[in-house]
Each structure stands twice: as structure tokens, then as C-alpha cells.
Motif scaffolding. Structure first.
Motif, PDB file in Angstrom:
ATOM      1  N   LEU A 171     -28.238 -35.755 -12.511  1.00 29.09           N
ATOM      2  CA  LEU A 171     -27.615 -36.848 -13.238  1.00 29.09           C
ATOM      3  C   LEU A 171     -28.414 -38.123 -13.035  1.00 29.09           C
ATOM      4  N   ASP A 172     -28.793 -38.754 -14.118  1.00 26.52           N
ATOM      5  CA  ASP A 172     -29.558 -40.006 -14.075  1.00 26.52           C
ATOM      6  C   ASP A 172     -30.843 -39.891 -13.272  1.00 26.52           C
ATOM      7  N   GLY A 173     -31.406 -38.697 -13.201  1.00 27.23           N
ATOM      8  CA  GLY A 173     -32.663 -38.486 -12.504  1.00 27.23           C
ATOM      9  C   GLY A 173     -32.589 -38.619 -10.999  1.00 27.23           C
ATOM     10  N   ARG A 174     -31.359 -38.675 -10.431  1.00 26.66           N
ATOM     11  CA  ARG A 174     -31.276 -38.890  -8.986  1.00 26.66           C
ATOM     12  C   ARG A 174     -30.158 -38.137  -8.281  1.00 26.66           C
ATOM     13  N   GLU A 175     -29.076 -37.800  -8.958  1.00 26.11           N
ATOM     14  CA  GLU A 175     -27.942 -37.150  -8.303  1.00 26.11           C
ATOM     15  C   GLU A 175     -27.873 -35.675  -8.659  1.00 26.11           C
ATOM     16  N   ASP A 176     -27.776 -34.816  -7.651  1.00 26.07           N
ATOM     17  CA  ASP A 176     -27.612 -33.382  -7.872  1.00 26.07           C
ATOM     18  C   ASP A 176     -26.159 -33.049  -8.187  1.00 26.07           C
ATOM     19  N   TRP A 177     -25.974 -32.335  -9.294  1.00 22.39           N
ATOM     20  CA  TRP A 177     -24.664 -31.838  -9.692  1.00 22.39           C
ATOM     21  C   TRP A 177     -24.780 -30.343  -9.921  1.00 22.39           C
ATOM     22  N   VAL A 178     -23.656 -29.659  -9.907  1.00 19.55           N
ATOM     23  CA  VAL A 178     -23.610 -28.254 -10.269  1.00 19.55           C
ATOM     24  C   VAL A 178     -22.674 -28.117 -11.474  1.00 19.55           C
ATOM     25  N   GLN A 179     -23.129 -27.371 -12.452  1.00 18.87           N
ATOM     26  CA  GLN A 179     -22.324 -27.098 -13.633  1.00 18.87           C
ATOM     27  C   GLN A 179     -21.918 -25.630 -13.619  1.00 18.87           C
ATOM     28  N   VAL A 180     -20.644 -25.376 -13.819  1.00 22.35           N
ATOM     29  CA  VAL A 180     -20.095 -24.025 -13.892  1.00 22.35           C
ATOM     30  C   VAL A 180     -19.672 -23.814 -15.345  1.00 22.35           C
ATOM     31  N   ALA A 181     -20.219 -22.782 -15.999  1.00 22.69           N
ATOM     32  CA  ALA A 181     -19.942 -22.582 -17.418  1.00 22.69           C
ATOM     33  C   ALA A 181     -19.748 -21.110 -17.730  1.00 22.69           C
ATOM     34  N   SER A 182     -18.993 -20.857 -18.809  1.00 18.00           N
ATOM     35  CA  SER A 182     -18.791 -19.491 -19.261  1.00 18.00           C
ATOM     36  C   SER A 182     -18.593 -19.474 -20.771  1.00 18.00           C
ATOM     37  N   HIS A 213     -17.443 -26.964 -16.341  1.00 21.39           N
ATOM     38  CA  HIS A 213     -16.931 -27.931 -15.371  1.00 21.39           C
ATOM     39  C   HIS A 213     -18.126 -28.368 -14.532  1.00 21.39           C
ATOM     40  N   ALA A 214     -18.172 -29.621 -14.131  1.00 14.74           N
ATOM     41  CA  ALA A 214     -19.295 -30.111 -13.329  1.00 14.74           C
ATOM     42  C   ALA A 214     -18.783 -30.807 -12.077  1.00 14.74           C
ATOM     43  N   LEU A 215     -19.572 -30.661 -11.002  1.00 15.65           N
ATOM     44  CA  LEU A 215     -19.205 -31.226  -9.707  1.00 15.65           C
ATOM     45  C   LEU A 215     -20.433 -31.831  -9.036  1.00 15.65           C
TER      46      LEU A 215
END
Length: 130
Positions: free
Chosen positions: A46-57, A94-96
Motif C-alpha cells: 500500500l502506497d509503496g511502503r506498507e505490507d498488506w495481505v489480500q484474501v480473495a476467492s 478482504h485485506a489486512l
């Protein structure tokens, strides 16, 4: 659990991984009734600096569903995840944020996304293709 590497190590130890790349894992969730659901777990920055995880189906093809009814069903039955169109597919996701992520903050939404996607797939598409 604060890094992508920590999360992917956990996923590999706890779930049936069907695809494994640097920034994406796919797992298979199998249900007692013989149905299953593929879940895509992807690293996002996110924004080139924050790690997020996306869960999708994936639930099905957009062309094969009444989007208004589909979105109403999500509004009535789900507290986690949103519906998006990705290419030709209708996808729940969903993203976290990874920073300070607790394991239950990952596993509970993952289960909700999988169960909701499987329910919607069966209800609106009548099959078990994803």
C-alpha cells in the motif's frame, strides 16, 4: 506475525497450498459435503511502503449473475469481505495490514471469505467451479 514471510510459513504449515509464488499463495479449502473453495492470498504494498495481505476467492462469472441480487445477499449475510469484478470474474476479497497482524485476525476472515464465497457460488451459480 508481522511479515509476509511469517504469514506464508504459517499458511504452508496449516493449509493445502496449490500454488506458491513470491507474492501469492493459493490454498484449497475442502468442506465435508464435498464442495471446495480456492482462496488466493496475495501480498500487496500500500502506497509503496506498507505490507498488506489480500484474501480473495472467485465466485463465478459476472455475465452469469444478477449483480443487484448478489450484492443484496452479501449485505444480508456477510460482515467480512467485499465483492469486486476482476476481469470476467466476480470475486470476494478482504485485506489486512501485516504489521502487528495476529493469527486470528488472518484465519477468521480467511474462513469467512471462503465460506461466503462457497455459499454464494452455490446459491447464484449452482456449481462448484472455484
Amino acid at each position: 506475525m508481522a511479515t509476509w514471510e511469517n504469514l506464508t510459513d504459517f499458511i504452508r504449515s496449516e493449509y493445502e497450498v496449490t500454488k506458491d509464488t513470491d507474492d501469492e499463495l493459493r490454498i484449497l479449502i475442502e468442506y465435508e459435503d464435498g464442495r471446495s473453495q480456492v482462496i488466493i492470498i496475495a501480498r500487496e504494498i500500500l502506497d509503496g511502503r506498507e505490507d498488506w495481505v489480500q484474501v480473495a476467492s472467485v465466485c463465478g462469472l459476472v455475465a452469469d449473475v444478477d449483480l443487484k441480487r448478489f450484492l443484496e445477499e452479501i449485505g444480508e449475510t456477510s460482515v467480512v469481505c467485499g465483492a469486486v469484478i476482476m476481469g470476467e470474474h466476480l470475486v470476494l476479497r478482504h485485506a489486512l495490514p501485516l504489521e502487528n497482524l495476529d493469527i486470528n485476525e488472518f484465519t477468521d476472515p480467511l474462513t469467512f471469505v471462503a465460506d461466503t464465497a462457497d455459499h454464494l457460488e452455490e446459491l447464484f451459480f449452482g456449481g462448484d467451479g472455484y
